[in-house]
Design a protein around this motif. Structure first.
Motif, PDB file in Angstrom:
ATOM      1  N   ASN A  11       0.675  -1.072  -0.022  1.00 30.95           N
ATOM      2  CA  ASN A  11      -0.081  -0.036   0.002  1.00 30.95           C
ATOM      3  C   ASN A  11       0.889   1.223  -0.057  1.00 30.95           C
ATOM      4  OD1 ASN A  11      -2.425  -1.669   0.161  1.00 30.95           O
ATOM      5  ND2 ASN A  11      -2.420  -1.523   2.134  1.00 30.95           N
ATOM      6  N   LEU A  12       1.961   1.201   0.864  1.00 31.66           N
ATOM      7  CA  LEU A  12       2.837   2.451   1.049  1.00 31.66           C
ATOM      8  C   LEU A  12       3.382   2.610  -0.469  1.00 31.66           C
ATOM      9  CD1 LEU A  12       4.070   4.294   2.867  1.00 31.66           C
ATOM     10  CD2 LEU A  12       5.879   2.954   3.191  1.00 31.66           C
ATOM     11  N   ILE A  13       4.212   1.323  -1.113  1.00 30.67           N
ATOM     12  CA  ILE A  13       4.679   1.452  -2.386  1.00 30.67           C
ATOM     13  C   ILE A  13       3.900   2.278  -3.299  1.00 30.67           C
ATOM     14  CG2 ILE A  13       5.687   0.389  -4.363  1.00 30.67           C
ATOM     15  CD1 ILE A  13       6.710  -1.755  -2.140  1.00 30.67           C
ATOM     16  N   GLU A  14       2.510   1.627  -3.335  1.00 32.98           N
ATOM     17  CA  GLU A  14       1.530   1.979  -4.327  1.00 32.98           C
ATOM     18  C   GLU A  14       1.294   3.719  -4.240  1.00 32.98           C
ATOM     19  OE1 GLU A  14      -2.614   0.493  -6.217  1.00 32.98           O
ATOM     20  OE2 GLU A  14      -2.562   0.835  -3.959  1.00 32.98           O
ATOM     21  N   LYS A  15       1.231   4.250  -2.738  1.00 30.04           N
ATOM     22  CA  LYS A  15       0.945   5.356  -2.744  1.00 30.04           C
ATOM     23  C   LYS A  15       2.145   6.567  -3.048  1.00 30.04           C
ATOM     24  CE  LYS A  15      -0.500   8.406   1.182  1.00 30.04           C
ATOM     25  NZ  LYS A  15      -0.710   8.668   2.654  1.00 30.04           N
ATOM     26  N   GLU A  16       3.443   5.917  -2.499  1.00 28.96           N
ATOM     27  CA  GLU A  16       4.629   6.950  -2.786  1.00 28.96           C
ATOM     28  C   GLU A  16       4.953   6.956  -4.116  1.00 28.96           C
ATOM     29  OE1 GLU A  16       7.101   6.358   0.331  1.00 28.96           O
ATOM     30  OE2 GLU A  16       5.997   7.293   1.898  1.00 28.96           O
ATOM     31  N   ILE A  19       3.133   2.672  -7.896  1.00 32.82           N
ATOM     32  CA  ILE A  19       3.303   1.414  -8.430  1.00 32.82           C
ATOM     33  C   ILE A  19       1.881   0.747  -8.024  1.00 32.82           C
ATOM     34  CG2 ILE A  19       4.397  -0.616  -8.968  1.00 32.82           C
ATOM     35  CD1 ILE A  19       6.940   0.623  -7.751  1.00 32.82           C
ATOM     36  N   ASP A  20       0.963   0.195  -9.309  1.00 36.50           N
ATOM     37  CA  ASP A  20      -0.013  -0.396  -9.001  1.00 36.50           C
ATOM     38  C   ASP A  20       0.073  -1.610  -8.317  1.00 36.50           C
ATOM     39  OD1 ASP A  20      -2.715  -1.536  -9.188  1.00 36.50           O
ATOM     40  OD2 ASP A  20      -2.906  -1.220 -11.145  1.00 36.50           O
ATOM     41  N   LYS A  21      -0.642  -2.156  -7.227  1.00 32.68           N
ATOM     42  CA  LYS A  21      -0.293  -3.050  -6.377  1.00 32.68           C
ATOM     43  C   LYS A  21      -0.587  -4.513  -7.231  1.00 32.68           C
ATOM     44  CE  LYS A  21      -3.319  -2.415  -2.991  1.00 32.68           C
ATOM     45  NZ  LYS A  21      -4.216  -2.548  -1.760  1.00 32.68           N
ATOM     46  N   GLU A  22      -1.511  -4.033  -8.217  1.00 31.86           N
ATOM     47  CA  GLU A  22      -2.135  -5.643  -9.066  1.00 31.86           C
ATOM     48  C   GLU A  22      -0.690  -5.953  -9.949  1.00 31.86           C
ATOM     49  OE1 GLU A  22      -4.153  -8.551 -10.371  1.00 31.86           O
ATOM     50  OE2 GLU A  22      -4.743  -7.232  -8.484  1.00 31.86           O
ATOM     51  N   ILE A  23      -0.325  -5.067 -10.321  1.00 28.09           N
ATOM     52  CA  ILE A  23       1.308  -5.410 -11.188  1.00 28.09           C
ATOM     53  C   ILE A  23       1.858  -5.990 -10.164  1.00 28.09           C
ATOM     54  CG2 ILE A  23       3.179  -4.234 -12.168  1.00 28.09           C
ATOM     55  CD1 ILE A  23       1.513  -1.795 -13.067  1.00 28.09           C
ATOM     56  N   PHE A  25       1.174  -7.898  -7.668  1.00 25.27           N
ATOM     57  CA  PHE A  25       0.862  -9.251  -7.275  1.00 25.27           C
ATOM     58  C   PHE A  25       1.020 -10.004  -8.524  1.00 25.27           C
ATOM     59  CE2 PHE A  25      -2.134  -7.379  -4.046  1.00 25.27           C
ATOM     60  CZ  PHE A  25      -1.780  -7.892  -2.928  1.00 25.27           C
ATOM     61  N   GLU A  26       0.565  -9.688  -9.889  1.00 20.06           N
ATOM     62  CA  GLU A  26       0.713 -10.555 -10.911  1.00 20.06           C
ATOM     63  C   GLU A  26       2.132 -10.918 -11.102  1.00 20.06           C
ATOM     64  OE1 GLU A  26      -1.042  -8.246 -14.016  1.00 20.06           O
ATOM     65  OE2 GLU A  26      -2.901  -8.469 -13.264  1.00 20.06           O
ATOM     66  N   ALA A  27       3.172  -9.955 -11.003  1.00 20.25           N
ATOM     67  CA  ALA A  27       4.581 -10.420 -11.242  1.00 20.25           C
ATOM     68  C   ALA A  27       4.976 -11.863 -10.135  1.00 20.25           C
ATOM     69  CB  ALA A  27       5.374  -9.121 -10.865  1.00 20.25           C
ATOM     70  N   ILE A  28       4.416 -11.356  -8.938  1.00 19.92           N
ATOM     71  CA  ILE A  28       4.707 -12.324  -7.666  1.00 19.92           C
ATOM     72  C   ILE A  28       4.273 -13.687  -8.092  1.00 19.92           C
ATOM     73  CG2 ILE A  28       4.494 -12.900  -5.464  1.00 19.92           C
ATOM     74  CD1 ILE A  28       4.479 -10.124  -4.434  1.00 19.92           C
ATOM     75  N   GLU A  29       2.852 -13.557  -8.398  1.00 23.52           N
ATOM     76  CA  GLU A  29       2.246 -15.021  -9.173  1.00 23.52           C
ATOM     77  C   GLU A  29       3.030 -15.655 -10.239  1.00 23.52           C
ATOM     78  OE1 GLU A  29      -2.346 -13.761  -7.818  1.00 23.52           O
ATOM     79  OE2 GLU A  29      -1.499 -13.581  -9.763  1.00 23.52           O
ATOM     80  N   ALA A  30       3.557 -14.789 -11.308  1.00 24.79           N
ATOM     81  CA  ALA A  30       4.192 -15.586 -12.102  1.00 24.79           C
ATOM     82  C   ALA A  30       5.572 -16.146 -11.822  1.00 24.79           C
ATOM     83  CB  ALA A  30       4.599 -14.302 -13.076  1.00 24.79           C
ATOM     84  N   SER A  31       6.085 -15.367 -10.916  1.00 26.00           N
ATOM     85  CA  SER A  31       7.536 -15.806 -10.408  1.00 26.00           C
ATOM     86  C   SER A  31       7.250 -16.958  -9.602  1.00 26.00           C
ATOM     87  CB  SER A  31       8.192 -14.801  -9.562  1.00 26.00           C
ATOM     88  OG  SER A  31       8.581 -13.612 -10.282  1.00 26.00           O
ATOM     89  N   LEU A  32       6.266 -17.393  -8.902  1.00 28.81           N
ATOM     90  CA  LEU A  32       5.856 -18.273  -7.877  1.00 28.81           C
ATOM     91  C   LEU A  32       5.470 -19.586  -8.966  1.00 28.81           C
ATOM     92  CD1 LEU A  32       4.127 -16.796  -4.943  1.00 28.81           C
ATOM     93  CD2 LEU A  32       6.375 -17.733  -4.939  1.00 28.81           C
ATOM     94  N   VAL A  33       4.981 -19.199 -10.119  1.00 24.36           N
ATOM     95  CA  VAL A  33       4.681 -20.427 -10.883  1.00 24.36           C
ATOM     96  C   VAL A  33       5.895 -21.170 -11.079  1.00 24.36           C
ATOM     97  CG1 VAL A  33       4.018 -20.982 -13.090  1.00 24.36           C
ATOM     98  CG2 VAL A  33       2.546 -19.477 -11.854  1.00 24.36           C
ATOM     99  N   SER A  34       6.909 -20.488 -11.634  1.00 23.83           N
ATOM    100  CA  SER A  34       8.247 -20.970 -11.766  1.00 23.83           C
ATOM    101  C   SER A  34       8.571 -21.985 -10.650  1.00 23.83           C
ATOM    102  CB  SER A  34       9.267 -20.092 -12.382  1.00 23.83           C
ATOM    103  OG  SER A  34       8.744 -19.136 -13.286  1.00 23.83           O
ATOM    104  N   ALA A  35       8.508 -21.080  -9.495  1.00 21.44           N
ATOM    105  CA  ALA A  35       9.094 -21.973  -8.543  1.00 21.44           C
ATOM    106  C   ALA A  35       8.408 -23.236  -7.937  1.00 21.44           C
ATOM    107  CB  ALA A  35       8.928 -21.028  -6.848  1.00 21.44           C
TER     108      ALA A  35
END
Length: 380
Positions: A11-16, A19-23, A25-35
C-alpha cells in the motif's frame, strides 16, 4: 515480514511510488509459478493465486476434465472431477490445490525480490519521464570525469554522455566545470535512462538565444536559420514580423551584451547575427558580412549565386580557409561563387549592373558587433 506487514508495504509503495499493487501481485504470481514447477515438473500446468486482501498464497495444479486420460499430469477423469464438484463436464479445468509445505517461505523471498525489481523499474520509469521532457533543450550540467574520449556530465540524478564528436574542438573540460549542453537523446535502457548531450549542435546556439533574448523566447524575433562550425564561428539569421522591433538589435543587445553572454558560454566562438530577408539577393549579401557586396546574380535552377565584392575584401568575403563563404552557403542554402570586382570585370562574371539594393548597414552592424566581442574578450 508477515502478511500484514507485506500488505502494508504494498500500500505504501502504491501511494508513494505510483506502482499499482495489481502489477506487483501478478509479477509475484508469475515468479511463484516458476518456483512451483521446480517441485511438480515443468510439464505441469500450475497456477498461483495471492489473496488480494489477506496476502495468503495458494498453488494449484490445473487439470482438464476428460473421459480418457492421455496426460496424467494435466488431465483428470470426469468421475474424479465430479467428486469435487458434480457440475464439472468434459473440457472444464479443475484447480487442485498443491501448495508445498514450505511455500510461505518461498513466496516471501519471491515477493521481496519482485518488489525490489518493480521498485527499481518504477524509479527508472520516473527518471525517464522526468528527463525525456528535456530532449532538444539546453540544460546545465557539471563535469564529473573523463571516460576514454567521452566526458561524463552530471545532470541532477543522472550522468549524461558528452561524446568526443559532440565536444567543441579545443575546449577544456575540468572536474566540476558548469556547462550548458544540448540534450540530443534520452534512451530508456535496462539500467535506467541514458542521456546523450552536445556542445556542437547548432540548436545549442538557438536555445541559448532563447534563454538570453526575451524577444526570441516569446516569438517576437524568429531565428530563421543557423550555420555553425563549433568553436570557431556561427552565423545566425533573424527576423521579426513586427516592423517596430529591430531583430538584429534585440539579439545583439546594448553594446553587444546579449550576444557576448552567449559568446562567453561557447568559449569565445564568434557569432555573426544578420537580418533574414525573403529576397535571396539581400539575404546572401547580408550573410557574407562582414564583407561588403557589390553585386549578386542568382541561378534559381541550380540554387547558385555569383557574388562580386571589392578587390580589397575578397579574402574577407571568402574567410580563413573559406569559412565565411562556407557558412554563408549553409545559412542561405545557396551555392556561392565569389569574385573580386577586378576579376569579375575581366571575366564578364556578372553581366548585370552592380546591385545597389544590398543593405550595407546590416553588414556594418555585424562588423561593429564583432569588434565589441573581440574588445571585450581582450579586456578579459
Amino acid at each position: 515480514m508477515d502478511k500484514a506487514e507485506f500488505m502494508d508495504a504494498l500500500n505504501l509503495i502504491e501511494k508513494e511510488k505510483g506502482i499499482d499493487k495489481e502489477i506487483i501481485f501478478e509479477a509475484i504470481e508469475a515468479s511463484l509459478v516458476s518456483a512451483c514447477k521446480k517441485n511438480f515438473g515443468s510439464g505441469q500446468n500450475i497456477k498461483v493465486v495471492i489473496d488480494r486482501e489477506t496476502g495468503n498464497v495458494a498453488c494449484y495444479a490445473q487439470k482438464t476434465v476428460t473421459d480418457e486420460i492421455k496426460d496424467e499430469q494435466n488431465e483428470i477423469l470426469l468421475a474424479a472431477a465430479r467428486v469435487l464438484n458434480p457440475n464439472y463436464t468434459v473440457g472444464d479445468v479443475v484447480d487442485l490445490e498443491v501448495t508445498p509445505r514450505d511455500f510461505g517461505r518461498i513466496s516471501a523471498q519471491t515477493a521481496k525480490q519482485v518488489v525490489v525489481q518493480k521498485f527499481r523499474e518504477a524509479e527508472r520509469e520516473i527518471l525517464y519521464n522526468q528527463y525525456i521532457t528535456k530532449e532538444r533543450e539546453v540544460v546545465t550540467g557539471i563535469v564529473q570525469r573523463r571516460d576514454r574520449r567521452n566526458i561524463i556530465v552530471q545532470m541532477g540524478k543522472i550522468d549524461a554522455v558528452l561524446a568526443s564528436n559532440e565536444q567543441i574542438p579545443g575546449e577544456q573540460y575540468n572536474f566540476m566545470d558548469r556547462l550548458k549542453v544540448y540534450v540530443l537523446e534520452v534512451k530508456q535502457t535496462t539500467k535506467g535512462p541514458q542521456i546523450f548531450v552536445s556542445r556542437t549542435h547548432p540548436e545549442l546556439v538557438k536555445r541559448l538565444f532563447e534563454q538570453e533574448v526575451p524577444e526570441v523566447f516569446d516569438g517576437t524575433v524568429e531565428i530563421k536559420s543557423i550555420a555553425r562550425e563549433a568553436g570557431s564561428r556561427t552565423k545566425i539569421a533573424v527576423y521579426s514580423k513586427d516592423k517596430n522591433v529591430d531583430a538584429l538589435g534585440a539579439c545583439v543587445g546594448q553594446n553587444g551584451y546579449r550576444v557576448n553572454v552567449i559568446v562567453k558560454e561557447l568559449g569565445g566562438e564568434k557569432i555573426d547575427v544578420i537580418n533574414w530577408s525573403d529576397d535571396p539577393k539581400e539575404f546572401i549579401a547580408a550573410a557574407l558580412s562582414p564583407s561588403k557586396v557589390l553585386a549578386v546574380a542568382l541561378n534559381a535552377e541550380e540554387q547558385s549565386a555569383k557574388i562580386v565584392v571589392p578587390d580589397h575584401q575578397l579574402s574577407l568575403a571568402i574567410g580563413k580557409e573559406g569559412q565565411n563563404a562556407r557558412l554563408s552557403a549553409k545559412l542561405t542554402g545557396w551555392r556561392i561563387d565569389i569574385k573580386s570586382e577586378t576579376q569579375a570585370k575581366a571575366t564578364n562574371f556578372i553581366s548585370e549592373e552592380p546591385a545597389d539594393a544590398v543593405d550595407m548597414e546590416e553588414a556594418m552592424d555585424v562588423v561593429h558587433m564583432e569588434e565589441m566581442q573581440e574588445e571585450e574578450l581582450t579586456q578579459e
